[in-house]
Design an enzyme around this catalytic site. Structure first.
Site, short mmCIF file in Angstrom:
data_model
loop_
_atom_site.label_atom_id
_atom_site.label_comp_id
_atom_site.label_asym_id
_atom_site.label_seq_id
_atom_site.Cartn_x
_atom_site.Cartn_y
_atom_site.Cartn_z
CB SER A 139 -0.84 0.00 1.28
OG SER A 139 -1.44 1.25 1.50
CE1 TYR A 152 -4.57 -1.90 5.38
CE2 TYR A 152 -3.45 0.16 4.90
CZ TYR A 152 -4.09 -0.99 4.46
OH TYR A 152 -4.23 -1.22 3.11
CE LYS A 156 -1.87 -3.76 3.43
NZ LYS A 156 -2.10 -5.00 2.69
N1 LIG Z 1 -8.70 -0.09 -1.13
C1 LIG Z 1 -7.56 0.59 -1.09
O1 LIG Z 1 -7.56 1.83 -1.30
C2 LIG Z 1 -6.27 -0.09 -0.80
C3 LIG Z 1 -6.16 -1.44 -0.54
N2 LIG Z 1 -4.93 -2.00 -0.32
C4 LIG Z 1 -4.76 -3.42 -0.04
O2 LIG Z 1 -5.29 -4.18 -1.13
C5 LIG Z 1 -5.83 -5.41 -0.64
C6 LIG Z 1 -7.29 -5.52 -1.08
O3 LIG Z 1 -8.00 -4.38 -0.56
P1 LIG Z 1 -9.53 -4.10 -0.89
O4 LIG Z 1 -9.97 -4.87 -2.06
O5 LIG Z 1 -9.70 -2.64 -0.86
O6 LIG Z 1 -10.22 -4.72 0.43
P2 LIG Z 1 -11.74 -5.22 0.63
O7 LIG Z 1 -11.95 -5.23 2.10
O8 LIG Z 1 -12.63 -4.41 -0.21
O9 LIG Z 1 -11.70 -6.71 0.09
C7 LIG Z 1 -10.85 -7.65 0.71
C8 LIG Z 1 -11.29 -9.07 0.43
O10 LIG Z 1 -10.45 -9.93 1.22
C9 LIG Z 1 -11.26 -10.85 1.93
N3 LIG Z 1 -10.63 -11.23 3.19
C10 LIG Z 1 -10.57 -10.50 4.34
N4 LIG Z 1 -9.95 -11.20 5.29
C11 LIG Z 1 -9.60 -12.39 4.75
C12 LIG Z 1 -8.93 -13.55 5.25
N5 LIG Z 1 -8.53 -13.63 6.52
N6 LIG Z 1 -8.73 -14.60 4.40
C13 LIG Z 1 -9.16 -14.54 3.12
N7 LIG Z 1 -9.81 -13.48 2.61
C14 LIG Z 1 -10.03 -12.42 3.41
C15 LIG Z 1 -12.59 -10.12 2.14
O11 LIG Z 1 -13.66 -11.03 2.39
C16 LIG Z 1 -12.74 -9.35 0.84
O12 LIG Z 1 -13.40 -10.10 -0.16
C17 LIG Z 1 -5.66 -5.38 0.89
O13 LIG Z 1 -4.49 -6.08 1.23
C18 LIG Z 1 -5.50 -3.89 1.19
O14 LIG Z 1 -4.79 -3.67 2.37
C19 LIG Z 1 -3.78 -1.25 -0.35
C20 LIG Z 1 -3.85 0.09 -0.60
C21 LIG Z 1 -5.08 0.78 -0.83
C1 LIG Z 2 -5.18 4.27 3.42
C2 LIG Z 2 -4.45 3.36 2.60
O1 LIG Z 2 -3.43 3.71 2.12
C3 LIG Z 2 -4.88 2.04 2.40
C4 LIG Z 2 -6.27 1.66 2.62
O2 LIG Z 2 -4.09 1.22 2.05
#
Ligand SMILES: NC(=O)C1=CN([C@@H]2O[C@H](COP(=O)(O)OP(=O)(O)OC[C@H]3O[C@@H](n4cnc5c(N)ncnc54)[C@H](O)[C@@H]3O)[C@@H](O)[C@H]2O)C=CC1
Ligand SMILES: CC(=O)C(C)=O
Length: 257
Positions: A139, A152, A156
């Site tokens: 991230s 968090y 990361k």
């Molecule tokens: N949305 C954003 O702006 C950003 C997201 N990220 C990273 O990208 C990745 C995906 O983020 P998003 O799609 O936004 O998150 P989200 O919360 O929208 O989706 C995450 C998915 O992972 C699943 N999940 C959660 N815990 C789990 C576990 N223990 N085992 C298996 N699956 C699990 C959830 O059920 C969901 O389907 C994460 O690692 C997040 O930290 C990084 C930077 C920015």
């Molecule tokens: C705030 C941020 O940078 C996330 C959700 O990765």
């Protein structure tokens, strides 16, 4: 192409976008998530579009589960080529109030999950005697540390560190390990972060935290899952064979590294 990818946390959000792009690129994909209902519905959607996918539910924080995810790739599609450690969770809390339970939970999923996924994938690549690619969800918070996102951001930074160490250990096996670092994407994660930040701040209205973060993006718009999927697609391809140990930012111009 006859390549196979596992994408964790791919029932929704960025993981779903990544899995869809890899399927379009010709990968057979193992969809993986802890949310069984969402996973089944995503699997159905992909199959209706004609993509070759299977799904395996499970919690990425459990080491043995990753063996099942790899096995699903091998049993169904014969091999593994790319493993995307995408699943992650957020915790929004003032530094001084962050609890032991919150710390344990977020490190178990965001950090241990990446460690265990990397181990299982690397073991399979070595057994196959093939090259392999491991891609980890980092991230902008792996490069910059944010207020209210202390736990968090620490996870990361740890993902970036694991990416560096693993890439050094596995280079001799022709296994590359890289991280993709998204910025501000409007997934369910950001809906939760926004709601929590507003809850902690009387001066904020719903949507304000998201507006504040995304308002600072140089390219003038928030991130779409496709923006992240484009980077992962490249890193998963042969074109990225000479790239390893990198944590590459895709954020529209927000954190300059
Ligand atoms: N949305 C954003 O702006 C950003 C997201 N990220 C990273 O990208 C990745 C995906 O983020 P998003 O799609 O936004 O998150 P989200 O919360 O929208 O989706 C995450 C998915 O992972 C699943 N999940 C959660 N815990 C789990 C576990 N223990 N085992 C298996 N699956 C699990 C959830 O059920 C969901 O389907 C994460 O690692 C997040 O930290 C990084 C930077 C920015
Ligand atoms: C705030 C941020 O940078 C996330 C959700 O990765």
């Amino acid at each position: 192409m006859n390549k196979v990818a596992v994408v964790t946390g791919s029932a929704a959000g960025l993981g779903k976008g990544i899995a869809l792009q890899l399927a379009k690129d010709g990968f057979k994909v193992v969809l993986q998530d802890i949310n069984e209902d969402a996973l089944k519905s995503t699997e159905k959607e992909f199959k209706n579009e004609g993509y070759e996918v299977v799904s395996v539910a499970g919690d990425v924080s459990k080491r043995d589960k990753h063996t099942d995810f790899v096995k699903a790739a091998v049993d169904n599609f014969g091999q593994l080529d790319v493993y995307v450690n995408n699943a992650g969770i957020d915790i929004v809390a003032p530094f001084i109030e962050t609890t032991e339970e919150q710390m344990n939970k977020i490190f178990a999923i965001n950090v241990n999950g990446v460690m265990f996924g990397t181990q299982a994938a690397a073991r399979q690549f070595m057994d196959q005697g093939s090259k392999g690619k491991i891609l980890n969800a980092c991230s902008i918070a792996g490069h910059e540390s944010y207020e209210m996102l202390g736990a968090y951001s620490a996870t990361k930074h740890a993902v970036k560190s694991l990416t560096h160490s693993a890439s050094k250990e596995f280079a001799k096996e022709n296994i590359t390990v890289n991280a993709y670092c998204p910025g501000v994407a409007k997934t369910e994660m950001w809906d939760r972060i926004d709601a929590e930040m507003v809850r902690y701040n009387d001066d904020m209205e719903p949507g304000d935290a998201f507006k504040e973060f995304s308002g600072a993006i140089s390219l003038g718009r928030y991130q779409e899952p496709q923006d992240v999927a484009n980077l992962v697609s490249f890193l998963a391809s042969d074109k990225a064979d000479y790239i390893t140990g990198q944590a590459i930012v895709t954020d529209g111009g927000l954190v300059y590294r």
